[in-house]
Design an enzyme around this catalytic site. Structure first.
Site, PDB file in Angstrom:
ATOM      1  N   LYS A 133      11.367   3.155   4.551  1.00  0.00           N
ATOM      2  CA  LYS A 133      11.021   2.753   3.169  1.00  0.00           C
ATOM      3  C   LYS A 133       9.603   3.216   2.824  1.00  0.00           C
ATOM      4  O   LYS A 133       9.276   3.431   1.658  1.00  0.00           O
ATOM      5  CB  LYS A 133      11.217   1.251   2.969  1.00  0.00           C
ATOM      6  N   THR A 192       8.130  -1.859  -2.089  1.00  0.00           N
ATOM      7  CA  THR A 192       7.186  -0.774  -1.839  1.00  0.00           C
ATOM      8  C   THR A 192       7.324   0.351  -2.871  1.00  0.00           C
ATOM      9  O   THR A 192       6.353   1.021  -3.186  1.00  0.00           O
ATOM     10  CB  THR A 192       7.360  -0.242  -0.398  1.00  0.00           C
TER      11      THR A 192
HETATM   12  O1  LIG Z   1       5.224  -2.916   4.154  1.00  0.00           O
HETATM   13  C1  LIG Z   1       4.636  -3.348   3.194  1.00  0.00           C
HETATM   14  C2  LIG Z   1       5.145  -4.455   2.396  1.00  0.00           C
HETATM   15  O2  LIG Z   1       6.307  -5.006   2.923  1.00  0.00           O
HETATM   16  C3  LIG Z   1       3.355  -2.744   2.780  1.00  0.00           C
HETATM   17  O3  LIG Z   1       3.583  -1.507   2.233  1.00  0.00           O
HETATM   18  P1  LIG Z   1       2.397  -0.458   2.142  1.00  0.00           P
HETATM   19  O4  LIG Z   1       2.018  -0.132   3.573  1.00  0.00           O
HETATM   20  O5  LIG Z   1       2.951   0.704   1.407  1.00  0.00           O
HETATM   21  O6  LIG Z   1       1.270  -1.120   1.415  1.00  0.00           O
END
Ligand SMILES: O=C(CO)COP(=O)(O)O
Ligand SMILES: NC(=O)C1=CN([C@@H]2O[C@H](COP(=O)(O)OP(=O)(O)OC[C@H]3O[C@@H](n4cnc5c(N)ncnc54)[C@H](O)[C@@H]3O)[C@@H](O)[C@H]2O)C=CC1
Length: 402
Positions: free
Chosen positions: A261, A318
């Protein structure tokens, strides 16, 4: 022990609960529409059945909580998520000792003196039962659980460094999401490989921005472990009025969704940065979901994981949430910035950047074609501009949906 903001959120939550308890007595919806008496009965009965089930479940859960039995938890990594999860645990039990193992002595001092992580979560007061140290033996002495929140690419070296102080019986609760460059390993493979032994480990994943966990906002995650009992223990450890924790034995599914993701979020950011519109973004995210499903199923993941918190839940957060670092990297790429400048200007990890290259290797190994995720790796590797990538993806043959 809760921060002021968390208390405000809890108050609001209690007000909503109190309102729900009385709301069933008011018949009409505000616009003059009313359900029929039969419908209203049905709704109330269904809700009451749910509440009865919930009550029975809660009563059964009361006996011998793992939190009650816990005295000390160590957190590996004093970044934003390690801090937030450490604080979430500490808020639940005033005499639980939560120790962040950090590298930087200045950050260590700020946490201990100011009760604030001045680098990664500025402006948030930490509970007083959270402290920091730079000394691994001291951090680990007597700890019953270790929350691992070190970025994936640094995890092997980190674990090798603490191995001798970490008893082989202490469960690691891993919150890091990504694949290791070089080995292509998931954290569930990397941990035993780095420690050169078996170690109980649970993988906690799902839509959970550190800042919102720190604010005490409602959050849902999933604890994955092949040992269902250990998954339930971690479920019960983190479950609170502001955190729901599902459990599953599908470690591969939870890990691969969590890693991929981040790559998809970079693609979503690119679409956003190029201002391609809502249609494009929705089509891209749907295609990305399909690609993650194709690969994860070939790797043995359960389909339910893909539609759960660590799959769709985290993809939505995300790809659409402003707080995502991976999405931010994508936005800046989409606006034409160079990757090296983007990375140089950020002190926080965007795991999707390293993971993107590894995914392509996995796709080849499992003989599955992943156009969007491969395009992200091509853009990151500077072989395609974002604009060219979009053009080529749009120009792929029209296919039957799979
Ligand atoms: O995994 C995350 C939220 O579940 C954080 O995502 P980011 O690392 O893109 O900030
Ligand atoms: N921030 C978030 O909202 C969430 C993050 N995660 C995951 O948690 C993991 C950690 O992320 P964040 O805390 O956000 O990262 P961050 O960028 O905020 O902090 C990373 C921390 O790891 C430390 N670190 C880096 N290399 C190290 C090493 N070799 N040895 C010891 N410490 C080292 C850094 O000093 C820093 O304290 C990542 O895999 C991320 O994907 C998961 C869910 C949410």
């Amino acid at each position: 022990m809760l921060s002021e903001e968390a208390l405000r959120n809890l108050d609001e939550y209690r007000r909503v609960r109190a309102y729900s308890a009385t709301a069933s007595s008011s018949a009409h919806l505000s616009n003059g529409f009313a359900y029929s008496p039969a419908q209203r009965n049905q709704i109330r009965e269904s809700w009451d059945a749910l509440m009865r089930w919930s009550k029975v479940f809660r009563t059964r859960k009361m006996s011998g909580s793992p939190l009650e039995a816990s005295k000390k938890v160590v957190v590996f990594g004093g970044g934003s998520f390690g801090t937030a999860m450490g604080c979430a645990l500490a808020r639940q039990k005033a005499d639980l000792e939560v120790v962040l193992l950090v590298r930087d002595p200045y950050l260590c001092r700020d946490i201990n003196v100011l009760h604030e992580n001045t680098r990664y979560l500025k402006g948030f007061k930490m509970p007083v039962n959270v402290r920091a140290t730079t000394h691994a033996p001291e951090a680990l002495a007597g700890a019953q659980y270790a929350v691992h929140a070190v970025p994936v690419q640094s995890s092997r070296a980190f674990l090798q460094g603490v191995k001798e102080y970490l008893p082989s019986t202490v469960p690691i609760i891993c919150v890091s999401k990504g694949l290791e460059v070089g080995s292509g390993q998931m954290m569930s493979e990397l941990i035993p490989s780095a420690l050169e032994r078996k170690q109980p480990a649970v993988f906690l994943s799902g839509p959970s921005f550190a800042k919102e966990v720190m604010q005490g906002r409602p959050t849902g995650v999933v604890a994955a472990c092949k040992d269902a009992e250990l998954a339930k223990t971690v479920q019960s450890l983190f479950a609170s009025p502001t955190m729901r924790v599902n459990m599953t034995t599908d470690v591969v599914g939870v890990e691969i969704c969590g890693a991929l993701k981040n790559v998809l979020a970079i693609a979503a950011g690119i679409v956003e940065g190029m201002d391609l519109g809502h249609n494009a973004l929705a089509a891209l995210v749907a295609q990305g979901c399909a690609e993650i499903r194709w690969l994860s199923e070939k790797m043995g993941a359960k389909p339910t994981t893909m539609s759960g918190l660590s799959g769709l839940g985290d993809i939505m957060l995300t790809c659409y949430g402003d707080l995502s670092r991976n999405r931010s990297v994508g936005i800046r790429l989409g606006r034409g910035e160079r990757l090296e400048d983007i990375l140089a200007s950020s002190s926080q990890v965007a795991e999707g950047v390293a993971t993107a290259g590894v995914v392509v290797g996995l796709a080849r190994k499992y003989r599955v074609s992943l156009p969007v995720l491969t395009a992200v790796a091509q853009v990151l590797d500077n072989n395609l501009t974002a604009r060219e990538a979009v053009f080529h993806i749009m120009d792929l043959p029209q296919i039957e949906e799979a």
